[in-house]
Design a protein around this motif. Sequence first.
Motif, mmCIF file in Angstrom:
data_model
loop_
_atom_site.group_PDB
_atom_site.id
_atom_site.type_symbol
_atom_site.label_atom_id
_atom_site.label_comp_id
_atom_site.label_asym_id
_atom_site.label_seq_id
_atom_site.Cartn_x
_atom_site.Cartn_y
_atom_site.Cartn_z
ATOM 1 N N ALA A 40 0.971 -1.334 0.112
ATOM 2 C CA ALA A 40 -0.176 -0.014 -0.247
ATOM 3 C C ALA A 40 0.812 1.309 -0.047
ATOM 4 N N THR A 41 1.652 1.285 0.357
ATOM 5 C CA THR A 41 2.747 1.754 0.654
ATOM 6 C C THR A 41 3.681 2.422 -0.358
ATOM 7 N N GLY A 42 3.784 1.608 -1.128
ATOM 8 C CA GLY A 42 4.583 1.240 -2.213
ATOM 9 C C GLY A 42 3.661 1.664 -3.419
ATOM 10 N N ARG A 43 2.253 1.527 -3.746
ATOM 11 C CA ARG A 43 1.640 2.033 -4.536
ATOM 12 C C ARG A 43 1.404 3.931 -4.105
ATOM 13 N N TYR A 44 1.526 3.753 -3.231
ATOM 14 C CA TYR A 44 1.212 5.355 -2.847
ATOM 15 C C TYR A 44 2.544 5.756 -3.683
ATOM 16 N N ILE A 45 3.400 5.651 -3.069
ATOM 17 C CA ILE A 45 4.495 6.113 -3.621
ATOM 18 C C ILE A 45 4.283 6.661 -5.166
ATOM 19 N N ALA A 46 4.128 5.469 -5.746
ATOM 20 C CA ALA A 46 4.488 5.297 -7.194
ATOM 21 C C ALA A 46 3.904 6.028 -7.650
ATOM 22 N N GLN A 47 2.263 6.082 -7.036
ATOM 23 C CA GLN A 47 1.136 7.117 -7.576
ATOM 24 C C GLN A 47 1.419 8.911 -7.313
ATOM 25 N N SER A 48 1.980 9.198 -6.952
ATOM 26 C CA SER A 48 2.437 10.401 -6.453
ATOM 27 C C SER A 48 3.421 11.524 -7.186
ATOM 28 N N PRO A 49 3.342 11.299 -8.006
ATOM 29 C CA PRO A 49 4.134 12.301 -8.961
ATOM 30 C C PRO A 49 5.404 13.084 -8.624
ATOM 31 N N LEU A 186 4.199 8.353 22.788
ATOM 32 C CA LEU A 186 2.701 9.927 21.758
ATOM 33 C C LEU A 186 4.213 9.912 20.595
ATOM 34 N N ARG A 187 4.954 8.477 20.310
ATOM 35 C CA ARG A 187 5.324 8.790 19.097
ATOM 36 C C ARG A 187 4.153 8.864 17.565
ATOM 37 N N LYS A 188 4.653 9.224 16.452
ATOM 38 C CA LYS A 188 3.240 9.584 15.925
ATOM 39 C C LYS A 188 4.476 8.691 14.051
ATOM 40 N N THR A 189 4.498 7.287 14.226
ATOM 41 C CA THR A 189 5.063 6.726 12.933
ATOM 42 C C THR A 189 4.154 5.386 13.027
ATOM 43 N N ALA A 190 3.280 5.062 12.287
ATOM 44 C CA ALA A 190 2.560 4.048 11.847
ATOM 45 C C ALA A 190 3.236 3.305 11.490
ATOM 46 N N LEU A 191 2.884 1.836 11.576
ATOM 47 C CA LEU A 191 3.813 1.017 10.699
ATOM 48 C C LEU A 191 3.415 1.612 9.306
ATOM 49 N N ALA A 192 4.672 1.127 8.374
ATOM 50 C CA ALA A 192 4.428 2.474 6.799
ATOM 51 C C ALA A 192 3.730 2.791 6.449
ATOM 52 N N SER A 193 4.050 3.537 7.367
ATOM 53 C CA SER A 193 4.179 5.050 7.460
ATOM 54 C C SER A 193 5.576 5.392 6.721
ATOM 55 N N ILE A 194 5.047 6.928 6.122
ATOM 56 C CA ILE A 194 6.146 7.777 5.487
ATOM 57 C C ILE A 194 6.267 9.151 6.429
ATOM 58 N N THR A 195 7.429 9.159 7.098
ATOM 59 C CA THR A 195 7.872 10.818 7.582
ATOM 60 C C THR A 195 8.918 11.712 6.202
ATOM 61 N N SER A 196 8.985 12.187 5.678
ATOM 62 C CA SER A 196 9.194 12.925 4.670
ATOM 63 C C SER A 196 9.959 14.398 5.678
ATOM 64 N N ILE A 197 11.116 14.763 5.331
ATOM 65 C CA ILE A 197 12.116 15.214 5.927
ATOM 66 C C ILE A 197 13.329 15.930 4.905
ATOM 67 N N THR A 198 13.085 17.293 4.591
ATOM 68 C CA THR A 198 13.557 17.348 3.311
ATOM 69 C C THR A 198 14.378 18.933 3.684
ATOM 70 N N ALA A 212 2.649 11.067 6.197
ATOM 71 C CA ALA A 212 1.424 9.918 5.502
ATOM 72 C C ALA A 212 1.578 8.824 5.961
ATOM 73 N N ASP A 213 0.108 8.508 6.430
ATOM 74 C CA ASP A 213 -0.136 6.351 6.687
ATOM 75 C C ASP A 213 -0.727 6.249 5.737
ATOM 76 N N PRO A 214 0.075 6.080 4.180
ATOM 77 C CA PRO A 214 -1.003 4.960 3.709
ATOM 78 C C PRO A 214 -1.991 3.759 3.757
ATOM 79 N N ALA A 215 -1.084 3.098 5.037
ATOM 80 C CA ALA A 215 -1.859 1.465 5.616
ATOM 81 C C ALA A 215 -2.294 1.928 6.180
#
Length: 219
Positions: A40-49, A186-198, A212-215
């Motif tokens: 599910a997370t892979g599809r989220y990444i693959a579908q994001s331009p 208080l962690r916000k790091t769900a299984l298969a979640s994405i924490t994006s740092i720029t 983001a939490d695609p799963a």
Amino acid sequence: MTATTINFVRHGKVDNPDHLLYERLPGFHLSDAGRRMAHATGRYIAQSPQLNTVSAVYSSPLERTQETAQAILDELNPVREARGEEDLRIETDPRLIEARNEFRGKRIGYGEGALYRPENLKLVRNLWQPSWGESYRSIAARVQDFAHEKIDEHPGEQIVVVTHESPIWSYRHLLETGRPEHNMLLRKTALASITSITYDVDSKRVLSITYADPAKDIK
């Protein structure tokens, strides 16, 4: 200004019927639900331009993270092939490994893992080492070392990094508060979640942190 984004992905759910603290032990793989999460997370990444332009995929050396990374590539590489680009491969890095924990292989609260046992009480008195083996500061430092290296190697690019809950949140907490120590509840790091740092490439300054939490709907 040139910016690099590192997308930190937590691995999917692990097959662990005995409810052991598996830590760095070998032989712990994704469950059926965990594989669905990873895809599910892979599809989220693959579908994001934006995300499907990633130039590299890194992983902790453990099975559950490599399996999650492979599921992401299974979804992403067909998109790359359609654009005439080469398939990506997984590169492992020991700095992304799970935190060391002296309760490894035990079920917390039962038998040898019971916290009332004197030998275990000694391990939980220092709250600055909540993994009872490696401090938050050590965890965050090794992730930051990895991140700064990859910012220089991938200027202006997106990369995916599959690792574990404690490394992701300890590092994020360091960036947001100046200290890696935190309340584990208080962690916000769900299984298969994405924490994006720029980051700004030249200064390594953090420009944004998104989550983001695609799963989230997969049990």
